[in-house]
Design a protein around this motif. Sequence first.
Motif, PDB file in Angstrom:
ATOM      1  N   ASP A 292       6.968   6.609  10.696  1.00  0.00           N
ATOM      2  CA  ASP A 292       8.089   6.072   9.925  1.00  0.00           C
ATOM      3  C   ASP A 292       7.550   5.493   8.620  1.00  0.00           C
ATOM      4  OD1 ASP A 292      10.469   5.126   9.038  1.00  0.00           O
ATOM      5  OD2 ASP A 292      10.644   3.505  10.512  1.00  0.00           O
ATOM      6  N   VAL A 293       7.502   6.323   7.586  1.00  0.00           N
ATOM      7  CA  VAL A 293       6.954   5.871   6.303  1.00  0.00           C
ATOM      8  C   VAL A 293       7.990   5.912   5.189  1.00  0.00           C
ATOM      9  CG1 VAL A 293       4.631   6.593   6.904  1.00  0.00           C
ATOM     10  CG2 VAL A 293       6.125   8.191   5.709  1.00  0.00           C
ATOM     11  N   LEU A 294       9.201   6.350   5.476  1.00  0.00           N
ATOM     12  CA  LEU A 294      10.193   6.495   4.411  1.00  0.00           C
ATOM     13  C   LEU A 294      10.562   5.162   3.789  1.00  0.00           C
ATOM     14  CD1 LEU A 294      12.553   9.245   5.889  1.00  0.00           C
ATOM     15  CD2 LEU A 294      10.760   9.492   4.161  1.00  0.00           C
ATOM     16  N   ASP A 295      10.685   4.108   4.619  1.00  0.00           N
ATOM     17  CA  ASP A 295      11.032   2.794   4.074  1.00  0.00           C
ATOM     18  C   ASP A 295       9.950   2.288   3.129  1.00  0.00           C
ATOM     19  OD1 ASP A 295      13.367   2.806   5.487  1.00  0.00           O
ATOM     20  OD2 ASP A 295      12.627   1.548   7.126  1.00  0.00           O
ATOM     21  N   VAL A 296       8.697   2.543   3.478  1.00  0.00           N
ATOM     22  CA  VAL A 296       7.595   2.109   2.643  1.00  0.00           C
ATOM     23  C   VAL A 296       7.588   2.879   1.326  1.00  0.00           C
ATOM     24  CG1 VAL A 296       5.094   1.918   2.486  1.00  0.00           C
ATOM     25  CG2 VAL A 296       6.224   1.467   4.648  1.00  0.00           C
ATOM     26  N   LEU A 297       7.876   4.174   1.394  1.00  0.00           N
ATOM     27  CA  LEU A 297       7.880   4.991   0.189  1.00  0.00           C
ATOM     28  C   LEU A 297       9.001   4.614  -0.761  1.00  0.00           C
ATOM     29  CD1 LEU A 297       7.047   8.525   1.612  1.00  0.00           C
ATOM     30  CD2 LEU A 297       5.619   7.142   0.126  1.00  0.00           C
ATOM     31  N   SER A 298      10.104   4.131  -0.218  1.00  0.00           N
ATOM     32  CA  SER A 298      11.245   3.800  -1.067  1.00  0.00           C
ATOM     33  C   SER A 298      11.068   2.476  -1.786  1.00  0.00           C
ATOM     34  CB  SER A 298      12.521   3.743  -0.219  1.00  0.00           C
ATOM     35  OG  SER A 298      12.437   2.702   0.743  1.00  0.00           O
ATOM     36  N   ASP A 299      10.014   1.728  -1.439  1.00  0.00           N
ATOM     37  CA  ASP A 299       9.824   0.409  -2.053  1.00  0.00           C
ATOM     38  C   ASP A 299       8.386   0.248  -2.508  1.00  0.00           C
ATOM     39  OD1 ASP A 299      10.306  -2.148  -2.908  1.00  0.00           O
ATOM     40  OD2 ASP A 299       9.944  -3.040  -0.943  1.00  0.00           O
ATOM     41  N   PRO A 300       7.966   1.019  -3.538  1.00  0.00           N
ATOM     42  CA  PRO A 300       6.565   0.968  -3.971  1.00  0.00           C
ATOM     43  C   PRO A 300       6.222  -0.378  -4.578  1.00  0.00           C
ATOM     44  CG  PRO A 300       7.858   2.253  -5.533  1.00  0.00           C
ATOM     45  CD  PRO A 300       8.774   1.925  -4.391  1.00  0.00           C
TER      46      PRO A 300
ATOM     47  N   GLY B  28      -2.080  -1.427  -4.256  1.00  0.00           N
ATOM     48  CA  GLY B  28      -1.277  -1.014  -3.119  1.00  0.00           C
ATOM     49  C   GLY B  28      -0.886   0.455  -3.114  1.00  0.00           C
ATOM     50  N   LEU B  29      -0.434   0.976  -4.267  1.00  0.00           N
ATOM     51  CA  LEU B  29      -0.003   2.374  -4.303  1.00  0.00           C
ATOM     52  C   LEU B  29      -1.176   3.319  -4.026  1.00  0.00           C
ATOM     53  CD1 LEU B  29       2.501   2.476  -7.301  1.00  0.00           C
ATOM     54  CD2 LEU B  29       3.003   2.537  -4.856  1.00  0.00           C
TER      55      LEU B  29
ATOM     56  N   LEU C 158       0.252  -1.821   1.129  1.00  0.00           N
ATOM     57  CA  LEU C 158       1.017  -2.155  -0.071  1.00  0.00           C
ATOM     58  C   LEU C 158       0.965  -3.627  -0.446  1.00  0.00           C
ATOM     59  CD1 LEU C 158       4.290  -0.020   0.056  1.00  0.00           C
ATOM     60  CD2 LEU C 158       2.479   0.058  -1.643  1.00  0.00           C
ATOM     61  N   GLU C 159       0.331  -4.461   0.369  1.00  0.00           N
ATOM     62  CA  GLU C 159       0.379  -5.907   0.137  1.00  0.00           C
ATOM     63  C   GLU C 159      -0.175  -6.319  -1.229  1.00  0.00           C
ATOM     64  OE1 GLU C 159      -1.217  -8.090   3.392  1.00  0.00           O
ATOM     65  OE2 GLU C 159       0.182  -7.242   4.851  1.00  0.00           O
TER      66      GLU C 159
END
Length: 300
Positions: free
Chosen positions: A292-300, A126-127, A120-121
């Motif tokens: 653990d990918v939920l945090d990443v998904l919540s902040d596109p 990133g998406l 995502l950087e």
Amino acid sequence: MDLIDSFLEGISSQQTRRAYRTDLRRFFSEGEVDTSLVQAIEPEGIQAFLRAMHRNDQSQSTQRRRLSALRRFFDWLIKQGDRTQNPARHPEVQLLRPDSRSSSRTLTKDETEALIEAALEPTRTGLRDRALILTIVFGALRRHEVASLDVDDIRPLGRYWVLDLQASQQHSGYVRIPETVVEAIEQMKDRYGIDRGRLWRSLSNRNRGTPMSPDAIYKVVRRVAGRAGLDAVSIDVLRRTGLQLALRGGADVPQVQAHGRLSDSSSAARLHDGEERSGRLGGSAVEYIDLDVLDVLSDP
């Protein structure tokens, strides 16, 4: 006249002509191949081409065919008087042997999560990069499978989501993916306006919107891996990583064999780390890939 076209006129087999045209164009990367260009080719350039194919996980048969095409092309150039020596037959030009270490390598859970986060950087790609890596890992996809995905290949089946895979000589059907992967794909589609056709598109200014080739997808994986501080990460490494994470999470060998579309259980067993697993025949191996990918998904 273009020298490649002149060379191909002397080859009777249509299949060989088509393959050699692709192979030679891939090497030269020029609109027209003339005498000055072919005279500038040195053995080092051909060996660099072989190393690049090796890094890109090209099959040994593809590497051998492309080297054969170059050798025959330069043999023909010598007969035509355009070269005095064949750089593709130089003793230092050799195919690289398959790397046994890289052919069995997988990432740890922490490394895989770091890779997903690193995707995502760059905000411009990133998406796409995150969705791409998640899809390969959770779907345990091969190079041709990921590159050939269309938008319509993602669909619900009963209570689950699946990817329809393009048929090949050995593999076809569909593979289950979790809702987190579907969500990442949908965010990508919304951001880049992808609603039909190939799922993975170039975002470069020059080729924006064109379908990505397996080589282009591989380069994205390597680039993201570099940002995560990981070396020698390929599409196949991500595929094996997904299958091994499923085993470590509790999936049994038959589940991994089915999810990975493996021809026999021994292929799945080689991914096994030796620990005893309780037999779980129900469900899909994808249920056991715990990232653990939920945090990443919540902040596109």
